[in-house]
Design a protein around this motif. Structure first.
Motif, PDB file in Angstrom:
ATOM      1  N   UNK A   1       0.820  -1.212   0.000  1.00  0.00           N
ATOM      2  CA  UNK A   1       0.000   0.000   0.000  1.00  0.00           C
ATOM      3  C   UNK A   1       0.851   1.258   0.000  1.00  0.00           C
ATOM      4  N   UNK A   2       0.204   2.335   0.273  1.00  0.00           N
ATOM      5  CA  UNK A   2       0.880   3.635   0.324  1.00  0.00           C
ATOM      6  C   UNK A   2       1.002   4.060   1.788  1.00  0.00           C
ATOM      7  N   UNK A   3       2.067   4.774   2.084  1.00  0.00           N
ATOM      8  CA  UNK A   3       2.305   5.221   3.462  1.00  0.00           C
ATOM      9  C   UNK A   3       1.153   6.119   3.932  1.00  0.00           C
ATOM     10  N   UNK A   4       0.682   5.831   5.124  1.00  0.00           N
ATOM     11  CA  UNK A   4      -0.444   6.589   5.678  1.00  0.00           C
ATOM     12  C   UNK A   4      -0.097   8.071   5.841  1.00  0.00           C
ATOM     13  N   UNK A   5       1.193   8.331   6.072  1.00  0.00           N
ATOM     14  CA  UNK A   5       1.573   9.717   6.360  1.00  0.00           C
ATOM     15  C   UNK A   5       1.874  10.513   5.087  1.00  0.00           C
ATOM     16  N   UNK A   6       2.705   9.908   4.206  1.00  0.00           N
ATOM     17  CA  UNK A   6       3.161  10.713   3.066  1.00  0.00           C
ATOM     18  C   UNK A   6       2.624  10.226   1.728  1.00  0.00           C
ATOM     19  N   UNK A   7       1.954   9.058   1.733  1.00  0.00           N
ATOM     20  CA  UNK A   7       1.364   8.572   0.481  1.00  0.00           C
ATOM     21  C   UNK A   7       2.356   7.921  -0.479  1.00  0.00           C
ATOM     22  N   UNK A   8       3.627   7.859  -0.072  1.00  0.00           N
ATOM     23  CA  UNK A   8       4.598   7.197  -0.941  1.00  0.00           C
ATOM     24  C   UNK A   8       4.530   5.682  -0.786  1.00  0.00           C
TER      25      UNK A   8
ATOM     26  N   UNK B   1       3.715  -3.006   6.812  1.00  0.00           N
ATOM     27  CA  UNK B   1       2.295  -3.117   7.168  1.00  0.00           C
ATOM     28  C   UNK B   1       2.243  -3.355   8.675  1.00  0.00           C
ATOM     29  N   UNK B   2       1.602  -2.466   9.394  1.00  0.00           N
ATOM     30  CA  UNK B   2       1.541  -2.573  10.849  1.00  0.00           C
ATOM     31  C   UNK B   2       0.081  -2.832  11.241  1.00  0.00           C
ATOM     32  N   UNK B   3      -0.257  -4.115  11.480  1.00  0.00           N
ATOM     33  CA  UNK B   3      -1.669  -4.472  11.676  1.00  0.00           C
ATOM     34  C   UNK B   3      -2.338  -3.699  12.814  1.00  0.00           C
ATOM     35  N   UNK B   4      -1.615  -3.512  13.943  1.00  0.00           N
ATOM     36  CA  UNK B   4      -2.262  -2.874  15.101  1.00  0.00           C
ATOM     37  C   UNK B   4      -2.449  -1.377  14.902  1.00  0.00           C
ATOM     38  N   UNK B   5      -1.798  -0.821  13.884  1.00  0.00           N
ATOM     39  CA  UNK B   5      -2.055   0.591  13.554  1.00  0.00           C
ATOM     40  C   UNK B   5      -3.017   0.644  12.362  1.00  0.00           C
ATOM     41  N   UNK B   6      -3.307  -0.536  11.808  1.00  0.00           N
ATOM     42  CA  UNK B   6      -4.128  -0.644  10.604  1.00  0.00           C
ATOM     43  C   UNK B   6      -3.588   0.293   9.518  1.00  0.00           C
ATOM     44  N   UNK B   7      -2.274   0.253   9.354  1.00  0.00           N
ATOM     45  CA  UNK B   7      -1.658   1.224   8.451  1.00  0.00           C
ATOM     46  C   UNK B   7      -0.394   0.688   7.785  1.00  0.00           C
ATOM     47  N   UNK B   8      -0.146   1.219   6.598  1.00  0.00           N
ATOM     48  CA  UNK B   8       1.143   1.042   5.933  1.00  0.00           C
ATOM     49  C   UNK B   8       2.010   2.251   6.255  1.00  0.00           C
ATOM     50  N   UNK B   9       3.326   1.984   6.372  1.00  0.00           N
ATOM     51  CA  UNK B   9       4.258   3.099   6.569  1.00  0.00           C
ATOM     52  C   UNK B   9       5.443   2.944   5.624  1.00  0.00           C
ATOM     53  N   UNK B  10       5.958   4.046   5.153  1.00  0.00           N
ATOM     54  CA  UNK B  10       7.219   3.996   4.425  1.00  0.00           C
ATOM     55  C   UNK B  10       8.321   3.851   5.483  1.00  0.00           C
ATOM     56  N   UNK B  11       9.539   3.678   5.024  1.00  0.00           N
ATOM     57  CA  UNK B  11      10.673   3.501   5.912  1.00  0.00           C
ATOM     58  C   UNK B  11      10.748   4.593   6.986  1.00  0.00           C
ATOM     59  N   UNK B  12      10.762   5.838   6.537  1.00  0.00           N
ATOM     60  CA  UNK B  12      10.943   6.943   7.489  1.00  0.00           C
ATOM     61  C   UNK B  12       9.759   7.083   8.436  1.00  0.00           C
ATOM     62  N   UNK B  13       8.572   6.875   7.917  1.00  0.00           N
ATOM     63  CA  UNK B  13       7.402   7.068   8.771  1.00  0.00           C
ATOM     64  C   UNK B  13       7.150   5.890   9.702  1.00  0.00           C
ATOM     65  N   UNK B  14       7.714   4.723   9.354  1.00  0.00           N
ATOM     66  CA  UNK B  14       7.660   3.629  10.335  1.00  0.00           C
ATOM     67  C   UNK B  14       8.541   3.984  11.537  1.00  0.00           C
ATOM     68  N   UNK B  15       9.735   4.484  11.249  1.00  0.00           N
ATOM     69  CA  UNK B  15      10.642   4.874  12.341  1.00  0.00           C
ATOM     70  C   UNK B  15       9.983   5.952  13.202  1.00  0.00           C
TER      71      UNK B  15
END
Ligand code: AMP
Ligand code: ZN
Ligand code: ZN
Length: 314
Positions: free
Chosen positions: A4-11, A16-30
């Motif tokens: 998917x696309x990062x929840x924060x920046x759309x890249x 995939x972080x199930x408990x956040x129900x979200x995808x994150x890019x590298x930087x936004x996961x950190x």
């Protein structure tokens, strides 16, 4: 699952972080991980500490802790170093120290080393005596006691007022359920994210207590950290009840993401405050002076026994 696309920046996302129900890019996961650690820090840790020791074994959990907490401690202007405990485990201790030094070097953090051999014995001696049935207690349980003792003593003797460890969510769930099964309810108070110090007992905290083991693994990958590859050669397998209960909850978490976090939060915020721990008067050990429920303390008794057994073998 398609990426998917990062929840924060759309890249393009990586995690995939199930408990956040979200995808994150590298930087936004950190960033997501660091924010969760910061929330724990702000909620449970009182201000006013000055000198902090971060206990790092070289495993994924404490390495993730070191990277994440160093930003926060640095921002708060605290003095902090990493602590490695050299237990004298052949090969393993040296390799672990190399990895801790490598990570700390990248972060420009100094590593202090507390050596068990300064007390006249090593975990290798203990391991041999356990194998020979001269000491009857599981080697991992002895090692745990030794680590807690050295962490506290080293911190106290060097003027630190807070020690941080990398205990994670998975282990806390296993520990909680097995304590309930065996009726050791007072043991749950050990799971507080922060325990204040007094006298020569230094305050302790577990800032990544609500982070899953797998999240710590993703985090060390994301920050490109090196971790210790193998297991401790003395490890005799964890208590299987702990592991099975932990795995049962983690399996339920797969169907209900975040269940383990919710459970841990309720243990810490709702259950632990209702436990009236029997007043365990801590004495001071008549040999070393550090607090203990027995006199001499567990460490001094072990030290005495190992030294007697080793000299009788000569
Ligand atoms: P363990 O007792 O192995 O589950 O480790 C719990 C925590 O204790 C780790 O996350 C580290 O913070 C700390 N720790 C364990 N072993 C060491 C070590 N050799 N040196 C420094 N810290 C350690
Ligand atoms: Zn992003
Ligand atoms: Zn003692």
């Amino acid at each position: 699952m398609p990426r998917g696309k990062c929840r924060v920046c759309g890249r393009e996302a990586e995690y995939w972080v199930p408990w956040a129900n979200a995808w994150f890019c590298h930087d936004h996961f950190i960033e997501y991980y660091d924010k969760r650690v910061r929330r724990v820090w702000e909620k449970y840790f009182p201000r006013g500490h000055r000198k902090v020791l971060v206990a790092v074994s070289g495993g994924k959990d404490s390495v993730a802790l070191l990277y994440s907490i160093s930003k926060l401690l640095g921002d708060s202007g605290l003095y902090y170093h990493a602590l490695f405990i050299d237990l004298g485990i052949p090969g393993y201790s040296r390799e672990s120290l190399r990895i801790v030094e490598k990570n700390a070097g990248r972060l420009d953090i100094e590593v202090e080393v507390a050596r068990l051999s300064d007390y006249g014995f090593t975990m290798e001696d203990v391991y041999r005596l356990v194998r020979a049935r001269r000491i009857r207690r599981p080697v991992c349980s002895i090692c745990g006691m030794v680590k807690r003792y050295l962490m506290n003593r080293y911190a106290y003797e060097h003027g630190y007022d807070l020690v941080l460890t990398g205990h994670n969510l998975d282990d806390m769930i296993g520990f909680t359920l097995s304590s309930i099964v065996s009726g050791r309810i007072e043991d749950l108070v050990k799971l507080k994210p922060y325990v204040e110090g007094s006298g020569n007992l230094v305050a302790r905290g577990k800032p990544i207590l609500f982070m899953y083991g797998v999240e710590n693994k993703w985090y060390v990958e994301a920050v490109d950290a090196e971790i210790v590859g193998g297991q401790c050669p003395f490890r005799a397998g964890e208590s299987s009840i702990n592991v099975e209960l932990r795995d049962a909850v983690l399996a339920a978490d797969k169907k209900h993401p975040g269940l383990a976090i919710l459970m841990a939060r309720n243990i810490v915020d709702k259950l632990i405050p209702r436990i009236r721990a029997p007043e365990k008067k801590l004495k001071s050990c008549s040999v070393c002076g550090y607090p203990s429920s027995t006199d001499p303390c567990g460490f001094c008794r072990l030290r005495e026994r190992v030294s007697a057994l080793l000299s009788s073998q000569e």
